[in-house]
Design a protein around this motif. Sequence first.
Motif, PDB file in Angstrom:
ATOM      1  N   PRO A 176       0.859  -1.276   0.069  1.00 31.24           N
ATOM      2  CA  PRO A 176       0.024  -0.045  -0.086  1.00 31.24           C
ATOM      3  C   PRO A 176       0.848   1.200  -0.056  1.00 31.24           C
ATOM      4  O   PRO A 176       0.439   2.108  -0.879  1.00 31.24           O
ATOM      5  CB  PRO A 176      -0.802  -0.182   1.197  1.00 31.24           C
ATOM      6  N   GLU A 177       1.879   1.290   0.854  1.00 33.99           N
ATOM      7  CA  GLU A 177       2.686   2.522   0.885  1.00 33.99           C
ATOM      8  C   GLU A 177       3.188   2.951  -0.249  1.00 33.99           C
ATOM      9  O   GLU A 177       3.430   4.029  -0.771  1.00 33.99           O
ATOM     10  CB  GLU A 177       3.614   2.361   2.045  1.00 33.99           C
ATOM     11  N   GLY A 178       4.133   1.759  -1.008  1.00 33.97           N
ATOM     12  CA  GLY A 178       4.596   2.514  -2.252  1.00 33.97           C
ATOM     13  C   GLY A 178       3.806   2.164  -3.601  1.00 33.97           C
ATOM     14  O   GLY A 178       4.266   2.250  -4.700  1.00 33.97           O
ATOM     15  N   SER A 179       2.351   2.016  -3.249  1.00 36.85           N
ATOM     16  CA  SER A 179       1.631   1.685  -4.584  1.00 36.85           C
ATOM     17  C   SER A 179       1.388   2.568  -5.648  1.00 36.85           C
ATOM     18  O   SER A 179       1.576   2.551  -6.843  1.00 36.85           O
ATOM     19  CB  SER A 179       0.160   1.453  -4.125  1.00 36.85           C
ATOM     20  N   GLU A 180       1.381   4.095  -5.287  1.00 33.54           N
ATOM     21  CA  GLU A 180       1.258   4.935  -6.412  1.00 33.54           C
ATOM     22  C   GLU A 180       2.363   5.003  -7.141  1.00 33.54           C
ATOM     23  O   GLU A 180       2.377   5.232  -8.287  1.00 33.54           O
ATOM     24  CB  GLU A 180       0.924   6.389  -5.757  1.00 33.54           C
ATOM     25  N   LYS A 181       3.766   5.180  -6.173  1.00 29.87           N
ATOM     26  CA  LYS A 181       5.069   5.294  -7.006  1.00 29.87           C
ATOM     27  C   LYS A 181       5.152   4.329  -7.941  1.00 29.87           C
ATOM     28  O   LYS A 181       5.688   4.450  -9.161  1.00 29.87           O
ATOM     29  CB  LYS A 181       6.187   5.584  -6.062  1.00 29.87           C
ATOM     30  N   HIS A 182       5.085   3.027  -7.379  1.00 30.63           N
ATOM     31  CA  HIS A 182       5.113   1.733  -8.364  1.00 30.63           C
ATOM     32  C   HIS A 182       4.085   2.077  -9.700  1.00 30.63           C
ATOM     33  O   HIS A 182       4.830   1.586 -10.806  1.00 30.63           O
ATOM     34  CB  HIS A 182       4.885   0.576  -7.473  1.00 30.63           C
ATOM     35  N   ALA A 183       3.006   2.422  -9.708  1.00 28.21           N
ATOM     36  CA  ALA A 183       2.127   2.138 -10.682  1.00 28.21           C
ATOM     37  C   ALA A 183       2.525   3.459 -11.815  1.00 28.21           C
ATOM     38  O   ALA A 183       2.462   3.076 -12.895  1.00 28.21           O
ATOM     39  CB  ALA A 183       0.769   2.544 -10.271  1.00 28.21           C
ATOM     40  N   ILE A 184       3.035   4.616 -11.289  1.00 25.89           N
ATOM     41  CA  ILE A 184       3.177   5.489 -12.251  1.00 25.89           C
ATOM     42  C   ILE A 184       4.473   5.438 -12.823  1.00 25.89           C
ATOM     43  O   ILE A 184       4.583   5.403 -14.181  1.00 25.89           O
ATOM     44  CB  ILE A 184       3.479   6.928 -11.454  1.00 25.89           C
ATOM     45  N   ALA A 185       5.562   4.872 -11.987  1.00 31.57           N
ATOM     46  CA  ALA A 185       6.849   4.386 -12.586  1.00 31.57           C
ATOM     47  C   ALA A 185       6.559   3.443 -13.753  1.00 31.57           C
ATOM     48  O   ALA A 185       7.285   3.166 -14.635  1.00 31.57           O
ATOM     49  CB  ALA A 185       7.722   4.121 -11.658  1.00 31.57           C
ATOM     50  N   THR A 186       5.755   2.457 -13.388  1.00 31.82           N
ATOM     51  CA  THR A 186       5.463   1.058 -14.212  1.00 31.82           C
ATOM     52  C   THR A 186       4.911   1.543 -15.800  1.00 31.82           C
ATOM     53  O   THR A 186       5.359   0.984 -16.721  1.00 31.82           O
ATOM     54  CB  THR A 186       4.673   0.193 -13.446  1.00 31.82           C
ATOM     55  N   GLY A 187       3.926   2.699 -15.497  1.00 36.17           N
ATOM     56  CA  GLY A 187       3.329   2.948 -16.848  1.00 36.17           C
ATOM     57  C   GLY A 187       4.678   3.709 -17.502  1.00 36.17           C
ATOM     58  O   GLY A 187       4.356   3.729 -18.838  1.00 36.17           O
ATOM     59  N   LYS A 188       5.416   4.483 -16.971  1.00 36.26           N
ATOM     60  CA  LYS A 188       6.340   5.194 -17.666  1.00 36.26           C
ATOM     61  C   LYS A 188       7.429   4.149 -18.228  1.00 36.26           C
ATOM     62  O   LYS A 188       7.862   4.462 -19.403  1.00 36.26           O
ATOM     63  CB  LYS A 188       7.127   6.000 -16.793  1.00 36.26           C
ATOM     64  N   ILE A 189       7.829   3.085 -17.554  1.00 28.48           N
ATOM     65  CA  ILE A 189       8.804   2.185 -18.165  1.00 28.48           C
ATOM     66  C   ILE A 189       8.189   1.521 -19.499  1.00 28.48           C
ATOM     67  O   ILE A 189       8.919   1.136 -20.239  1.00 28.48           O
ATOM     68  CB  ILE A 189       9.107   1.147 -16.994  1.00 28.48           C
ATOM     69  N   LEU A 190       6.937   1.096 -19.240  1.00 32.51           N
ATOM     70  CA  LEU A 190       6.318   0.356 -20.496  1.00 32.51           C
ATOM     71  C   LEU A 190       6.269   1.182 -21.613  1.00 32.51           C
ATOM     72  O   LEU A 190       6.322   0.962 -22.676  1.00 32.51           O
ATOM     73  CB  LEU A 190       4.750   0.075 -20.205  1.00 32.51           C
TER      74      LEU A 190
END
Length: 292
Positions: A176-190
Motif C-alpha cells: 500500500p505505501e509504495g503503490s502510487e509510485k510503483h504504478a506511475i513508474a511502471t506506466g512510464k517504463i512500459l
Amino acid sequence: MPEDTIVIRPPSEANSLLLPVTTGCSHNACTFCGTFYDFKFKVRTFEEIRQDIDSVARHYDRSVRRVFLENGDALICPQEILVEVLRYLKEKFPYLERVGTYTTPKAALLKSPDELKKLRELGLAIAYLGVETGDEELLKKINKGATRRQIIEAGRKLKSAGITTSVTVILGLAGPEGSEKHAIATGKILSEIDPDFAGALTLMLMPGTPLHKDWLEGRFKLISPFQSLVELKLIIENSSFTDCFFTANHASNYLPIKANLPRQKAEMLTLIDAVIQKKDLSLLRPEYIRAL
C-alpha cells in the motif's frame, strides 16, 4: 520434460510444443518468485534437445505450428546451441510458424544485436520479458537483478531485432505505501519499452519466498482488490504506446480486462474507474478462484 524441471509457460503458449532447452532460471533470486527454488539451473546439451525433437517429430511433425523453449530463461543459452535448435526445429517441423521463449533482461543484453537478428531469422518470433515494475528502488528491493535502464534497453533491443516483445508487470508489488509510485513508474517504463504486448498480473504470495516471509512477519502488506484497480488505472493513465495489446486478464487479476492501446485507452479507464467508484466486490473475481 526432464525430471529435474517443471512446466511453466505464458497463457498464449497453451497450444505450443514445450521444448526444454534449460532447466530452472538463470537468475532465480526475485523475492516474490519461488517457481524454480528446487531446481538447479543448467543448459541442456543439443543432443538431449535433439532427442526430444525427434521423439515428437516421429508422430506430430505436421501438427506442430508453435514451439515454446522451456524453462525460465531459455534465451540465456549459448548462441551456438540456440542456432542449432532453431535450425533443427525448422528441419523437423515443416509447418512451424513461430518459436517463443522467456528471457531475463540480462539474457537479452548478453546477446549482440546481430545474434538476436540471427535468432529471429531462424524463427524466434516472440520473447516474454518480466518487467515487474518501473520503480528503481523497488527493483532493488525485489532483487530483480536489473536496473530500470537495463530493462528498457533489453526490451528495445529485442524489438529492434524484429522479435515480438511481450512484457509483464505486477500489481501490488510495492504494498500500500509504495503503490502510487510503483504504478506511475511502471506506466512510464512500459511507455519507454513500447512493447507489442503487455500484461498486468496481481501479486499472489508464494509460500517459501522472501516476500511471503516478510508478509508473515509484518514487514509487507498486501493491497486490497480495489487498490489493485487504482494501480491498474494509474499504469494505463501513465502509459503511451505506439500499438500495444494490453491485458489484465490473468487468473490472479480481480478485474479481467483487455484493450488495444492507445486506441481503447479512454474506454478502459472509464470502465476501471466505474468499478472503483462502485466498490462492489461482486464485480470482481472472487478470491477462491484466483490463481498464480
